[in-house]
Design a protein around this motif. Structure first.
Motif, short mmCIF file in Angstrom:
data_model
loop_
_atom_site.label_atom_id
_atom_site.label_comp_id
_atom_site.label_asym_id
_atom_site.label_seq_id
_atom_site.Cartn_x
_atom_site.Cartn_y
_atom_site.Cartn_z
N VAL A 1 0.86 -1.19 0.00
CA VAL A 1 0.00 0.00 0.00
C VAL A 1 0.89 1.24 0.00
O VAL A 1 1.55 1.55 0.99
CB VAL A 1 -0.94 0.01 1.22
CG1 VAL A 1 -1.83 1.25 1.21
CG2 VAL A 1 -1.79 -1.26 1.25
N ASN A 2 0.92 1.95 -1.15
CA ASN A 2 1.87 3.05 -1.32
C ASN A 2 1.23 4.43 -1.43
O ASN A 2 1.93 5.44 -1.37
CB ASN A 2 2.73 2.80 -2.57
CG ASN A 2 3.56 1.54 -2.44
OD1 ASN A 2 4.26 1.36 -1.46
ND2 ASN A 2 3.48 0.67 -3.44
N ASN A 3 -0.10 4.49 -1.63
CA ASN A 3 -0.73 5.80 -1.77
C ASN A 3 -2.19 5.71 -1.31
O ASN A 3 -2.66 4.65 -0.89
CB ASN A 3 -0.65 6.31 -3.21
CG ASN A 3 -1.19 5.31 -4.22
OD1 ASN A 3 -2.26 4.74 -4.02
ND2 ASN A 3 -0.44 5.08 -5.29
N TYR A 4 -2.86 6.85 -1.41
CA TYR A 4 -4.25 6.92 -0.92
C TYR A 4 -5.16 5.96 -1.68
O TYR A 4 -6.02 5.30 -1.08
CB TYR A 4 -4.76 8.35 -1.02
CG TYR A 4 -6.18 8.52 -0.54
CD1 TYR A 4 -6.47 8.51 0.83
CD2 TYR A 4 -7.23 8.66 -1.44
CE1 TYR A 4 -7.78 8.64 1.28
CE2 TYR A 4 -8.53 8.79 -0.99
CZ TYR A 4 -8.80 8.78 0.36
OH TYR A 4 -10.10 8.90 0.80
N GLN A 5 -4.99 5.91 -3.01
CA GLN A 5 -5.84 5.02 -3.80
C GLN A 5 -5.64 3.56 -3.39
O GLN A 5 -6.58 2.77 -3.33
CB GLN A 5 -5.53 5.19 -5.30
CG GLN A 5 -5.83 6.59 -5.83
CD GLN A 5 -7.30 6.94 -5.73
OE1 GLN A 5 -8.17 6.08 -5.81
NE2 GLN A 5 -7.59 8.22 -5.54
N ASP A 6 -4.38 3.18 -3.09
CA ASP A 6 -4.11 1.83 -2.60
C ASP A 6 -4.83 1.57 -1.29
O ASP A 6 -5.37 0.48 -1.06
CB ASP A 6 -2.60 1.62 -2.39
CG ASP A 6 -1.83 1.46 -3.70
OD1 ASP A 6 -2.48 1.28 -4.74
OD2 ASP A 6 -0.59 1.53 -3.67
N SER A 7 -4.83 2.58 -0.42
CA SER A 7 -5.46 2.40 0.90
C SER A 7 -6.97 2.18 0.78
O SER A 7 -7.57 1.49 1.61
CB SER A 7 -5.17 3.60 1.81
OG SER A 7 -5.90 4.75 1.39
N ILE A 8 -7.58 2.76 -0.26
CA ILE A 8 -9.02 2.56 -0.48
C ILE A 8 -9.29 1.13 -0.95
O ILE A 8 -10.26 0.49 -0.53
CB ILE A 8 -9.55 3.57 -1.52
CG1 ILE A 8 -9.48 5.00 -0.96
CG2 ILE A 8 -10.99 3.24 -1.91
CD1 ILE A 8 -9.85 6.06 -1.96
N ARG A 9 -8.40 0.61 -1.81
CA ARG A 9 -8.59 -0.74 -2.37
C ARG A 9 -8.16 -1.84 -1.40
O ARG A 9 -8.57 -2.99 -1.54
CB ARG A 9 -7.79 -0.89 -3.67
CG ARG A 9 -8.25 0.00 -4.79
CD ARG A 9 -7.60 -0.40 -6.11
NE ARG A 9 -6.15 -0.28 -6.09
CZ ARG A 9 -5.31 -1.29 -6.22
NH1 ARG A 9 -5.76 -2.52 -6.35
NH2 ARG A 9 -4.01 -1.08 -6.21
N ALA A 10 -7.30 -1.49 -0.45
CA ALA A 10 -6.73 -2.51 0.45
C ALA A 10 -7.81 -3.19 1.28
O ALA A 10 -8.83 -2.59 1.62
CB ALA A 10 -5.70 -1.86 1.37
N VAL A 11 -7.57 -4.46 1.58
CA VAL A 11 -8.51 -5.23 2.40
C VAL A 11 -7.78 -5.84 3.58
O VAL A 11 -6.55 -5.99 3.58
CB VAL A 11 -9.21 -6.34 1.58
CG1 VAL A 11 -10.07 -5.74 0.50
CG2 VAL A 11 -8.18 -7.30 0.97
N VAL A 12 -8.55 -6.20 4.58
CA VAL A 12 -7.99 -6.77 5.81
C VAL A 12 -7.49 -8.19 5.53
O VAL A 12 -8.21 -9.02 4.98
CB VAL A 12 -9.05 -6.79 6.93
CG1 VAL A 12 -8.47 -7.44 8.20
CG2 VAL A 12 -9.54 -5.38 7.23
N TYR A 13 -6.22 -8.46 5.92
CA TYR A 13 -5.71 -9.83 5.82
C TYR A 13 -5.42 -10.43 7.20
O TYR A 13 -5.18 -11.62 7.33
CB TYR A 13 -4.44 -9.88 4.96
CG TYR A 13 -3.22 -9.23 5.57
CD1 TYR A 13 -2.32 -9.96 6.34
CD2 TYR A 13 -2.94 -7.87 5.36
CE1 TYR A 13 -1.20 -9.36 6.89
CE2 TYR A 13 -1.83 -7.28 5.91
CZ TYR A 13 -0.95 -8.03 6.67
OH TYR A 13 0.17 -7.43 7.22
N ASN A 14 -5.51 -9.58 8.23
CA ASN A 14 -5.31 -10.07 9.60
C ASN A 14 -5.98 -9.10 10.56
O ASN A 14 -6.18 -7.92 10.25
CB ASN A 14 -3.82 -10.18 9.91
CG ASN A 14 -3.55 -10.96 11.18
OD1 ASN A 14 -4.43 -11.69 11.66
ND2 ASN A 14 -2.37 -10.83 11.76
N GLN A 15 -6.35 -9.62 11.71
CA GLN A 15 -6.95 -8.78 12.75
C GLN A 15 -6.55 -9.33 14.11
O GLN A 15 -6.27 -10.52 14.26
CB GLN A 15 -8.48 -8.77 12.63
CG GLN A 15 -9.13 -10.13 12.87
CD GLN A 15 -10.64 -10.09 12.70
OE1 GLN A 15 -11.14 -10.24 11.59
NE2 GLN A 15 -11.36 -9.92 13.80
#
Length: 275
Positions: free
Chosen positions: A221-235
């Protein structure tokens, strides 16, 4: 003698014409080569740079360097994004385009959009969340205190201060809710949010009377657009997942209402699939 001399002159002329012809062919080949190079460069496709999150000055400088043109066609207001920077672009970064192509961009407005703070005191947590979202606001921290009715909104706050209904505030402002907590109804369960975007994960946690703790992005995740597309892989904490045949069962873990759950996000599908 005269005939021999004429023959020699004829041979010299023929050789000279031959050399002229060879030189002319080479010259034509060179001209064609230069023309082809110019023609192919003229139609050469360029990879569009990533202008998102750049200031307008930086974006214009990069566009000029890349032989592209920028046109601002729209603006939005994203509170989490720096004001005045590029929010989105079309064509997208990495797309192939011709020289001098127009890149249409949307910027994050310098002027915040405003909304009116509603009165959610006396609402249930779910009702209050829906009302805030309808006004372009979001739920901040869930703060629990002893009361007869669990999840009844006792107070609405911003940054630790009460906010009155009717106040003009920026959209996307996080409103903290002070909620009632009956000791006989103080426990909740951790939902399984792997595969969710950050917004969906936060909503799911809030719906279960939990706060989001740390929001951590991996190196994909390198920018704002990436952060919008990113999904949870751990919690953390993670509900126990049990496999029975082809089915997976999530065993919910009880927590006190208002507890925090940390989420970890990526745009790498393999990380999510491994869960």
């Amino acid at each position: 003698m005269k005939t021999v001399k004429n023959k020699n002159q004829g041979k010299k002329m023929l050789r000279k014409n031959f050399l002229y012809g060879v030189a002319l062919v080479f010259a034509a080949l060179i001209v064609c080569s230069i023309f082809l190079k110019f023609f192919t460069r003229h139609n050469e496709e360029l990879a569009v740079p990533d202008f998102t999150t750049m200031t307008m000055d930086d974006a214009k400088a990069l566009a000029k360097k890349s032989n592209l043109r920028l046109d601002v066609v729209d603006s939005v207001f994203i509170k989490r994004l720096e004001r005045g920077v590029v929010y989105s672009q079309n064509p997208q970064a990495g797309d192939a385009v011709k020289k001098n192509r127009r890149i249409l961009i949307t910027i994050n407005s310098n002027v915040p959009q405003m909304t009116i703070m509603p009165n959610v005191v006396g609402y249930s947590l779910r009702q209050a969340s829906a009302e805030l979202m309808s006004r372009g606001l979001s739920v901040g921290k869930l703060i629990y205190q002893h009361d007869i009715a669990t999840n009844n909104v006792l107070s609405q706050q911003i940054n630790g201060h009460k906010i009155s209904s009717g106040s003009s505030i920026e959209t996307e402002t996080a409103v903290d809710l002070v909620l009632g907590l009956n000791p006989d109804d103080s426990r909740t369960y951790v939902p399984y949010v792997v595969g969710y975007t950050s917004d969906l994960a936060i909503n799911a946690l809030n719906d279960n009377s939990l706060n989001v703790g740390k929001i951590l992005y991996d190196n994909t995740v390198n920018n704002y657009q990436d952060s919008i597309r990113a999904v949870v892989y751990n919690q953390t904490p993670m509900p126990s997942v049990h496999t029975k045949g082809d089915e997976e069962r999530v065993e919910a873990k009880p927590l006190t209402r208002g507890s925090k759950v940390d989420i970890y996000l990526t745009i790498d599908p393999d990380k999510v699939a491994s869960r």
